[in-house]
Every structure is written in C-alpha cells, then in structure tokens.
Design a protein around this motif. Structure first.
Motif, mmCIF file in Angstrom:
data_model
loop_
_atom_site.group_PDB
_atom_site.id
_atom_site.type_symbol
_atom_site.label_atom_id
_atom_site.label_comp_id
_atom_site.label_asym_id
_atom_site.label_seq_id
_atom_site.Cartn_x
_atom_site.Cartn_y
_atom_site.Cartn_z
ATOM 1 N N GLN A 361 -8.476 -8.032 7.983
ATOM 2 C CA GLN A 361 -9.052 -9.040 8.874
ATOM 3 C C GLN A 361 -8.089 -9.383 10.001
ATOM 4 O O GLN A 361 -8.484 -9.495 11.170
ATOM 5 C CB GLN A 361 -9.422 -10.302 8.093
ATOM 6 C CG GLN A 361 -10.650 -10.138 7.213
ATOM 7 C CD GLN A 361 -11.136 -11.457 6.640
ATOM 8 O OE1 GLN A 361 -10.339 -12.345 6.336
ATOM 9 N NE2 GLN A 361 -12.447 -11.602 6.492
ATOM 10 N N LEU A 362 -6.819 -9.554 9.666
ATOM 11 C CA LEU A 362 -5.823 -9.872 10.688
ATOM 12 C C LEU A 362 -5.679 -8.732 11.688
ATOM 13 O O LEU A 362 -5.592 -8.958 12.905
ATOM 14 C CB LEU A 362 -4.477 -10.189 10.024
ATOM 15 C CG LEU A 362 -4.419 -11.497 9.230
ATOM 16 C CD1 LEU A 362 -3.148 -11.544 8.390
ATOM 17 C CD2 LEU A 362 -4.488 -12.707 10.160
ATOM 18 N N LYS A 363 -5.637 -7.511 11.194
ATOM 19 C CA LYS A 363 -5.532 -6.343 12.080
ATOM 20 C C LYS A 363 -6.713 -6.278 13.037
ATOM 21 O O LYS A 363 -6.554 -6.001 14.232
ATOM 22 C CB LYS A 363 -5.471 -5.060 11.249
ATOM 23 C CG LYS A 363 -4.106 -4.738 10.657
ATOM 24 C CD LYS A 363 -4.171 -3.400 9.931
ATOM 25 C CE LYS A 363 -2.816 -2.991 9.393
ATOM 26 N NZ LYS A 363 -2.870 -1.679 8.676
ATOM 27 N N ALA A 364 -7.904 -6.528 12.510
ATOM 28 C CA ALA A 364 -9.106 -6.461 13.343
ATOM 29 C C ALA A 364 -9.076 -7.496 14.460
ATOM 30 O O ALA A 364 -9.666 -7.287 15.525
ATOM 31 C CB ALA A 364 -10.342 -6.661 12.475
ATOM 32 N N ARG A 365 -8.373 -8.586 14.237
ATOM 33 C CA ARG A 365 -8.239 -9.641 15.242
ATOM 34 C C ARG A 365 -7.052 -9.421 16.176
ATOM 35 O O ARG A 365 -6.820 -10.214 17.087
ATOM 36 C CB ARG A 365 -8.097 -11.001 14.554
ATOM 37 C CG ARG A 365 -9.353 -11.477 13.864
ATOM 38 C CD ARG A 365 -10.398 -11.886 14.879
ATOM 39 N NE ARG A 365 -11.571 -12.508 14.255
ATOM 40 C CZ ARG A 365 -12.509 -13.140 14.931
ATOM 41 N NH1 ARG A 365 -12.425 -13.225 16.237
ATOM 42 N NH2 ARG A 365 -13.551 -13.667 14.298
ATOM 43 N N GLY A 366 -6.281 -8.358 15.928
ATOM 44 C CA GLY A 366 -5.121 -8.070 16.771
ATOM 45 C C GLY A 366 -3.905 -8.897 16.446
ATOM 46 O O GLY A 366 -2.985 -9.034 17.274
ATOM 47 N N ALA A 367 -3.833 -9.450 15.242
ATOM 48 C CA ALA A 367 -2.698 -10.288 14.848
ATOM 49 C C ALA A 367 -1.497 -9.427 14.457
ATOM 50 O O ALA A 367 -1.644 -8.290 13.992
ATOM 51 C CB ALA A 367 -3.084 -11.184 13.680
#
Length: 397
Positions: A361-367
C-alpha cells in the motif's frame, strides 16, 4: 493484537515538582472539556541508569542503549469517546533525567490488552512500560497512552474503533506537553511514533492524523510500526477459520467491541453459541484477566461462534464491512517521512503477510518505506527484537 503477550506477562520526569503539588496543580486546570488537559499525575517510577538497564534486561530487551535515568508518571487526561463525548483516559509519561530542557517526543502505542490493569501506566512488569523506559533512557520524552477504557479510563475499550484510536493518543500528546511544561521542559513538534501489534495500525492512523493537521502544534516526525495486523479483514477471516493462535479470543474481543460502538449483531445469541452467549460480553469488560477469559471460553472459533456469524466475518457486509475496510487502509496513504516496518516471519499470531500488505500500500502511494524481518520469532519476541532498533533510529532522528 497481543493476547499472547498478555498471557505471558500480564500485558509488556518532572524534576523537582512533588506528586502532591502536581496533583493539586492538575485539579486547578482548565475546564474538563479542554481535550488533553491533565486531570491528575502520580509518579510511578524513579530509576537511575543502572536500574533502567536492569528493568530492560528483565523484560528481555537489550539494555545497551540505556543512557539516562528515567522518571515516569501515570497521567490522567481529558479526551473524547467514540461518539465525541467528554471522557478521561490514562497514560504513562516517561521523561529522561538528562538535564535537557528541549526533548523529542515518542508516542508508544501498545498491543491488544483485555485487562485494564495490564497497561504501561499500571503494570511495572509490562513490556509496554519497559518500552517507554527504553525510549526515555535514550533521551526522549515518551507518551504511552493506555487507550480508552483501559488503565484508569472509564467504560469499555472500543477495540478497533478508528476515531478512538486517533483521539486518545493525540490528546495524550497534548497532556504530555502540558505536563512537561510544568518543569520547564519543551517538547519538539515532531512526534516519533511506534507501536506493536494493535499499535502497528494505530501508529499509521495517528501518523496520518498528525500529517493532516489533527493538532495545531504536533507534526509527524517518524513511523516505525511493529508486527501489526494491517490487513484486518484477512486477519479476522483467519481467526474465523482458526488459522491463528488464540483465534477465538481475538475474534471475540473484536466482535464484542465492534458491536458496542457500531452494532454488528442483533443479540449475543446471533453471534455466540450457547452457553457462551450469556456470559461472553461480561468477560470482555476490562476487569477480567486474559487467563480467566481463556478458561471460560472454548479455544476455537468454531466452538464459540455460530456458523452464520463466522460466515459474516469471512464475507463481511454492511457495518462490519465498512469497519474492516477502514482498518484495511491504515497504510494506504503517503507519509511525508520514511516508514520503517518491523515484523518477524515466525509470527503465528499476526502473519508476516500483514507487513507485506502494508508495504504494498505504501509503495503504491509513492511513500519511502522499508521492511525489516526480525527473524523466525513469535509475536511476543518480535517486539523485543525490534524495539532496540527503533530506539536507535529515533535517538538519531
């Protein structure tokens, strides 16, 4: 999510101001409606550096980072319940004896606790108190909220309620800031947030709230969640199928709390088999210890719950689905700070898949994020492996 820790352990400084003076000062505070107002404060620890190290070692934490003595206090403060009504909650506030006036602040968010006396502010042997001592001994101020309905807080703990998960810890930070000010100590605006098990998703929710401006002073400074159930719908479905340890206890606590604040079943008999439907809600009133609950209930969800209710958990709809959807999205945002996730592949309570789910989820948000596997260790040991690493990173922040 930390029943295993509960079964094992019964859960996990203001300079020259006397306890009597602090309590008197607290009673003269602003109206109870002011959120984060200190109601009372009692000193519960005064340890030198050597004593801190001994306590950490006794709890199974590496004492190598113990640098300062620590004073810790049970602080009762004003907050709101899940419906926005005024109430009170308690927390442990730990401050280092290092002579520094300006301190960074750590918010430590604990795992699942059923007995109100097992939290950091109440139980000297709790891992959560040791966690607070560790962070404080490295030079940080620590706010370790007990959550609503635990410690000295009235009523039931609204386990899993998203609003209460944020409001009580944020108000605890406000109370910690006010409390520290009494000894002329100032807290940095940036909050370093970490938590274990139930405290993992709580870490992400409180962090998101601070980033979105929940408080006018505090800002997000760091995120380090440990062994959290970030994919709660999958976790509860696994509990319904008895695929995790202590499945019936985890699911019962969640179901009863969810019904209390949002209404997910018409009556206990709609969710629990006889004769448990007549006693199970009483067992989760905050006054029963985990070992007493375990003796009173069957060890499996199949024997505790009706098949109809278990099927609702596996394929949720309505209010239950809305709640689980919200709790499945605690990592679905882009923090302005890096997120360091800790988990152990040997965790049989909260599977490592949860960490991977959060990371995706974090990766998908660019975090900016990273995931550390603390090893082939169980749920309880994972927090003891991760905490020294988190403390080291926070001390260098």
């Amino acid at each position: 999510m930390n029943f295993a820790r509960l079964m094992m352990s019964g859960a996990l400084a203001l300079g020259c101001l006397s306890t009597t003076a602090m309590a008197a000062s607290a009673s003269a505070q602003a109206a109870p409606s002011a959120r984060g107002t200190v109601v009372s404060a009692i000193q519960v620890e005064k340890l030198d550096k050597k004593q801190v190290a001994e306590r950490l070692k006794a709890t199974g934490l590496d004492p190598a980072q113990a640098t300062y003595g620590v004073r810790a206090y049970r602080v009762v403060y004003t907050t709101i319940d899940p419906y926005g009504r005024p109430t009170t909650a308690s927390q442990l506030v730990a401050l280092p004896d290092n002579g520094k006036r300006n301190l960074r602040v750590v918010s430590w968010l604990h795992g699942t606790t059923v007995y109100r006396g097992d939290v950091a502010s109440m139980n000297p042997a709790a891992t959560d108190r040791a966690a607070a001592l560790l962070f404080a001994s490295t030079g940080q101020a620590v706010s370790a909220p007990d959550y609503l309905g635990l410690g000295k807080g009235p009523g039931h703990h609204p386990y899993g309620n998203p609003r209460a998960t944020v409001s009580a810890p944020v108000d605890a930070l406000r109370a910690t800031r006010a409390f520290a000010t009494r000894s002329d100590r100032r807290l940095d605006r940036r909050v370093l947030i970490s938590g274990f098990s139930q405290g993992g998703p709580a870490t992400m929710m409180v962090g998101r709230a601070l980033q979105q401006g929940e408080d006018s002073y505090f800002r997000l400074g760091a995120l380090a969640p440990i062994a959290g159930p970030y994919h709660l719908s999958a976790f509860e479905a696994a509990a319904a199928d008895d695929k995790i340890r202590m499945a019936s206890l985890y699911l019962a606590y969640f179901a009863i709390a969810a019904d209390r604040f949002t209404g997910i079943y018409d009556s206990p008999a709609a969710a629990f088999r006889e004769p448990y439907d007549k006693q199970v809600e009483e067992l989760f009133d905050g006054d029963h210890k985990p070992q007493d609950i375990a003796r009173a209930l069957p060890p499996t969800s199949a024997k505790l719950f009706t098949e109809e209710f278990l099927q609702k958990v596996r394929e949720p709809t309505g209010k239950l689905k809305q709640l689980l959807t919200a709790l499945d999205s605690t990592c679905n945002w882009k923090p302005v700070v890096p997120v360091h996730i800790f988990h152990g592949k040997g965790d049989a309570d909260v599977s490592f898949d949860n960490a991977l789910y959060c990371q995706r989820q974090l990766k998908a948000r660019g975090a900016i994020q990273s995931l550390t596997d603390v090893g082939d260790v169980d749920h309880n040991l994972s927090v003891r492996k991760a905490l020294p690493q988190v403390a080291k990173e926070f001390a260098a922040a």
